[in-house]
Design an enzyme around this catalytic site. Sequence first.
Site, mmCIF file in Angstrom:
data_model
loop_
_atom_site.group_PDB
_atom_site.id
_atom_site.type_symbol
_atom_site.label_atom_id
_atom_site.label_comp_id
_atom_site.label_asym_id
_atom_site.label_seq_id
_atom_site.Cartn_x
_atom_site.Cartn_y
_atom_site.Cartn_z
ATOM 1 N N SER A 138 -60.589 -8.767 40.735
ATOM 2 C CA SER A 138 -61.220 -7.488 41.041
ATOM 3 C C SER A 138 -61.726 -6.870 39.749
ATOM 4 C CB SER A 138 -60.236 -6.535 41.728
ATOM 5 O OG SER A 138 -60.866 -5.321 42.067
ATOM 6 N N GLU A 139 -62.935 -6.296 39.778
ATOM 7 C CA GLU A 139 -63.547 -5.847 38.532
ATOM 8 C C GLU A 139 -62.841 -4.677 37.872
ATOM 9 O OE1 GLU A 139 -66.810 -4.648 41.631
ATOM 10 O OE2 GLU A 139 -65.171 -6.079 41.523
ATOM 11 N N ASN A 140 -61.946 -3.999 38.584
ATOM 12 C CA ASN A 140 -61.185 -2.946 37.921
ATOM 13 C C ASN A 140 -60.035 -3.502 37.081
ATOM 14 O OD1 ASN A 140 -60.061 -3.612 40.514
ATOM 15 N ND2 ASN A 140 -58.673 -1.887 40.327
ATOM 16 N N GLY A 141 -59.892 -4.841 37.050
ATOM 17 C CA GLY A 141 -58.950 -5.465 36.135
ATOM 18 C C GLY A 141 -57.722 -6.072 36.771
ATOM 19 N N ASN A 157 -64.297 -13.316 43.357
ATOM 20 C CA ASN A 157 -64.331 -11.861 43.451
ATOM 21 C C ASN A 157 -64.836 -11.476 44.831
ATOM 22 O OD1 ASN A 157 -65.765 -9.113 43.301
ATOM 23 N ND2 ASN A 157 -64.642 -9.152 41.364
#
Length: 217
Positions: A50-53, A27
């Site tokens: 990426s943490e938004n998916g 990430n």
Amino acid sequence: MQSLQKLTRDQMAARVARDIPEGAYVNLGIGLPTMVANHLPADREIFLHSENGVLGMGPAPAPDQVDEDLINAGKQPVTLLAGGSYFHHADSFAMMRGGHIDICVLGAFQVAVNGDLANWHTGAPDAIPAVGGAMDLAIGAKKTFVMMEHLTKSGESKIVPACTYPLTGVGCVSRIYTDLAVIDVDADGLKVREMVEGLSFDELCRLSGVPLTLAAC
């Protein structure tokens, strides 16, 4: 110090990219770390998350290839490699919190000698209101790399005896990449692995203001 050639941001990103191994799930945090994506070796399969998916991101798109619906957590346009996918952010955070990310690369305001990380708030009244996903990444990833300028604009070291800004994570940083050096955070202190050409160890110690030792070759 006036003639010292610091690494550019692209050179810093390229240096971080060299240390990301084949098959790693990685990430890249908002800001400076996103540049690492553009320097990953083409012959090395690395899975960017990426943490938004999003999983399986590629480098930044050409200006005429931007898809406004395909962005990273910093709202920057990205590309998706063959086999890549996107999904609900709850699943994305489950990956982060479940220890499924091998490496996260984060920016920082401060890193303490014991590996504490402060990267979301300086106390400024107009700062963002919450830490966001950084704390999940810093603690959930198997390794946390920090990528930052060595000094603030006023010339103060960002590597500090103890963080004075609100913490993102405790004892989570394993390696620091700056425009002056690469430094490991070990149980017995900070160990310098590399320095920019023309910088002496004594000068690095003076600029850093914290105890440093040279790592064994």
